[in-house]
Design a protein around this motif. Structure first.
Motif, mmCIF file in Angstrom:
data_model
loop_
_atom_site.group_PDB
_atom_site.id
_atom_site.type_symbol
_atom_site.label_atom_id
_atom_site.label_comp_id
_atom_site.label_asym_id
_atom_site.label_seq_id
_atom_site.Cartn_x
_atom_site.Cartn_y
_atom_site.Cartn_z
ATOM 1 N N ILE A 103 0.828 -1.209 0.056
ATOM 2 C CA ILE A 103 -0.037 0.136 0.042
ATOM 3 C C ILE A 103 1.022 1.056 -0.069
ATOM 4 N N VAL A 104 2.016 1.256 0.595
ATOM 5 C CA VAL A 104 2.939 2.367 0.458
ATOM 6 C C VAL A 104 3.339 2.535 -0.787
ATOM 7 N N GLN A 105 3.586 1.526 -1.609
ATOM 8 C CA GLN A 105 3.968 1.909 -3.037
ATOM 9 C C GLN A 105 2.861 2.461 -3.921
ATOM 10 N N ALA A 106 1.667 1.776 -3.546
ATOM 11 C CA ALA A 106 0.459 2.228 -4.194
ATOM 12 C C ALA A 106 0.057 3.864 -4.043
ATOM 13 N N ALA A 107 0.333 4.197 -2.912
ATOM 14 C CA ALA A 107 0.256 5.498 -2.382
ATOM 15 C C ALA A 107 1.440 6.496 -3.218
ATOM 16 N N ARG A 108 2.626 5.843 -3.262
ATOM 17 C CA ARG A 108 3.668 6.655 -3.501
ATOM 18 C C ARG A 108 3.515 6.938 -5.157
ATOM 19 N N GLY A 109 2.818 6.042 -5.817
ATOM 20 C CA GLY A 109 2.533 6.112 -7.248
ATOM 21 C C GLY A 109 1.370 7.040 -7.580
ATOM 22 N N THR A 110 0.577 7.683 -6.520
ATOM 23 C CA THR A 110 -0.302 8.333 -6.707
ATOM 24 C C THR A 110 -0.207 9.881 -6.645
ATOM 25 N N THR A 111 -0.711 10.716 -7.710
ATOM 26 C CA THR A 111 -0.473 12.019 -7.941
ATOM 27 C C THR A 111 -1.404 12.753 -6.583
ATOM 28 N N GLY A 112 -0.732 13.551 -5.758
ATOM 29 C CA GLY A 112 -1.574 14.232 -4.928
ATOM 30 C C GLY A 112 -1.510 13.551 -3.488
ATOM 31 N N CYS A 113 -1.105 12.218 -3.469
ATOM 32 C CA CYS A 113 -0.905 11.550 -2.094
ATOM 33 C C CYS A 113 0.450 11.863 -1.386
ATOM 34 N N LYS A 136 5.449 -6.599 13.211
ATOM 35 C CA LYS A 136 5.242 -4.909 12.982
ATOM 36 C C LYS A 136 6.612 -4.290 12.849
ATOM 37 N N ARG A 137 7.573 -4.612 13.453
ATOM 38 C CA ARG A 137 8.984 -3.783 13.251
ATOM 39 C C ARG A 137 9.050 -3.967 11.655
ATOM 40 N N LEU A 138 9.058 -5.191 11.011
ATOM 41 C CA LEU A 138 9.405 -5.263 9.623
ATOM 42 C C LEU A 138 8.346 -4.337 8.744
ATOM 43 N N GLY A 139 6.997 -4.176 9.626
ATOM 44 C CA GLY A 139 6.184 -3.309 8.784
ATOM 45 C C GLY A 139 6.792 -1.855 8.572
ATOM 46 N N GLN A 144 9.352 2.777 5.775
ATOM 47 C CA GLN A 144 10.822 3.455 5.642
ATOM 48 C C GLN A 144 11.376 3.298 4.348
ATOM 49 N N ALA A 145 11.570 2.039 4.216
ATOM 50 C CA ALA A 145 12.093 1.568 2.537
ATOM 51 C C ALA A 145 11.589 2.092 1.440
ATOM 52 N N HIS A 146 10.247 2.027 1.378
ATOM 53 C CA HIS A 146 9.247 2.282 0.255
ATOM 54 C C HIS A 146 8.596 3.775 0.082
ATOM 55 N N ALA A 147 8.703 4.647 1.052
ATOM 56 C CA ALA A 147 8.029 5.739 1.273
ATOM 57 C C ALA A 147 8.286 6.687 0.150
ATOM 58 N N GLY A 148 9.589 6.708 -0.274
ATOM 59 C CA GLY A 148 9.948 7.687 -0.955
ATOM 60 C C GLY A 148 9.669 9.339 -0.736
ATOM 61 N N VAL A 153 4.902 8.801 9.099
ATOM 62 C CA VAL A 153 4.879 8.582 10.632
ATOM 63 C C VAL A 153 4.235 6.962 10.962
ATOM 64 N N ALA A 154 4.857 6.493 12.000
ATOM 65 C CA ALA A 154 4.441 5.352 12.362
ATOM 66 C C ALA A 154 3.942 5.450 13.958
ATOM 67 N N LEU A 155 2.694 5.228 14.347
ATOM 68 C CA LEU A 155 2.327 5.360 15.610
ATOM 69 C C LEU A 155 2.614 4.033 16.372
ATOM 70 N N ARG A 156 2.941 3.901 17.669
ATOM 71 C CA ARG A 156 3.045 2.537 18.282
ATOM 72 C C ARG A 156 2.248 2.744 19.631
ATOM 73 N N PRO A 157 0.810 2.268 19.361
ATOM 74 C CA PRO A 157 -0.001 2.452 20.739
ATOM 75 C C PRO A 157 0.210 1.005 21.585
ATOM 76 N N PRO A 158 0.024 1.254 22.991
ATOM 77 C CA PRO A 158 0.143 0.151 23.628
ATOM 78 C C PRO A 158 -1.248 -0.714 23.809
#
Length: 327
Positions: A103-113, A136-139, A144-148, A153-158
């Motif tokens: 989904i990160v790669q899909a978002a990165r390829g969309t104009t305006g996102c 979850k760490r790998l996510g 980070q790797a694909h965000a371009g 941001v990543a939120l870590r709730p308890p």
């Protein structure tokens, strides 16, 4: 902290929109004035709730066409979908790592996102404990790797609780009946957050300009988290009018034995278990406390719901008066 005028009219692509946290996010985003485009998994007879500004997109994280339709025209993605149950490492990685990357790669390829928020988990802080925590760490790393160019941001709730919760509700229901199962030695400390506060944190981040690449922990404002004495004392007041709650300590070796049998049965019979050896390591870990100071400084967000009020809401009870003040 720079507020971004006009962001309240943006289109937010939301995954996990039908789950416990996702429901709260969907409603809070709509209430804040955002249009929401939400991914859902279709099945026969399923009727999705309707609301002004809400559009449903049929599909799942493995459906590239559905992901493209979800993010097309969106200005930000809130990725809440995740898997908390599994019998094998791949059960978690497929959703919690690969699903994020896709989904990160899909978002990165969309104009305006231009923005991406990942609902991760505090478990990602301790990836060695379980396949879930590792995934979850790998996510987070996949983001980070694909965000371009995306600001992310990543939120870590308890532990997240509130009306509609199914994971913590059995524990609270036991307390309401006067019995609290306590895993391990019961000496650990842990933070919690009400689902409405988690949802408001997401809206707060969307409302400000922020630096990219932050990973923030969140909690309900209770400094240094909770211990079992505090939780049981509060539950006694809220749920039992001060009546005693008896502790049922469950030794860690017993939990490990049950979890091992459950995992074996899950692999044999093909169901997705919750209690596994990895989950035992998670729930008996000594420190699940959070520090949300960085997120508060970055966004101005403040949690609004303490545990007494949140527990009362979860059970549909009126707020509890403590020292003459409604909490």
């Amino acid at each position: 902290m720079n507020h971004a005028p006009g962001r309240a009219s943006t289109v937010i692509a939301l995954t996990g929109a039908t789950g416990f946290i996702g429901n709260a996010l969907r409603e809070r985003l709509l209430a804040a004035g955002h249009a929401v485009r939400a991914l859902y998994r279709p099945r026969r007879g399923r009727v999705m709730p309707q609301a002004p500004g809400l559009t449903w997109v049929a599909g799942d994280l493995a459906d590239r066409d559905a992901l493209a339709a979800l993010v097309n025209g969106a200005t930000a993605v809130v990725h809440c979908a995740g898997n908390v149950r599994g019998a094998r490492r791949d059960d978690f990685d497929l959703v919690n790592e690969k699903g994020v990357a896709d989904i990160v790669q899909a978002a990165r390829g969309t104009t305006g996102c231009d923005r991406f928020l990942l609902i991760s988990s505090l478990a990602a802080r301790e990836p060695q404990l379980s396949d879930y925590a590792r995934s979850k760490r790998l996510g987070e790393q996949a983001l980070q790797a694909h965000a371009g160019h995306l600001t992310w941001v990543a939120l870590r709730p308890p532990a997240v609780y509130g009306p509609g919760d199914r994971e913590m509700l059995p524990l609270f229901e036991g307390m309401a009946r006067g019995l609290a199962p306590i895993p391990g030695d019961g000496r650990g400390r842990f933070s919690m957050i009400h689902v409405a506060d988690l949802a408001s944190a997401v809206v707060a981040w969307l409302a400000v300009e922020s630096e990219s690449g932050a990973i923030h922990e969140l909690h309900d404002g209770h400094a240094r988290g909770y211990d079992w004495d505090t939780v049981l004392a509060t539950a006694s007041r809220v749920l039992r009018d001060g009546a005693r709650i008896r502790r049922l300590r469950i030794p860690t070796p017993c939990l490990r034995a049950v979890a091992g049998v459950n995992l074996l049965a899950a692999r044999l019979f093909g169901y997705a278990p919750m209690l596994t050896p990895g989950k035992v390591r998670e729930i008996t870990h000594a420190d699940w406390t959070c520090d949300n100071a960085d997120f508060v400084q970055a966004t101005g967000w403040q949690p609004a719901i303490g545990f007494a009020e949140g527990l009362a809401q979860t059970f549909g009870k009126p707020p509890v008066a403590l020292n003459g003040v409604s909490q």
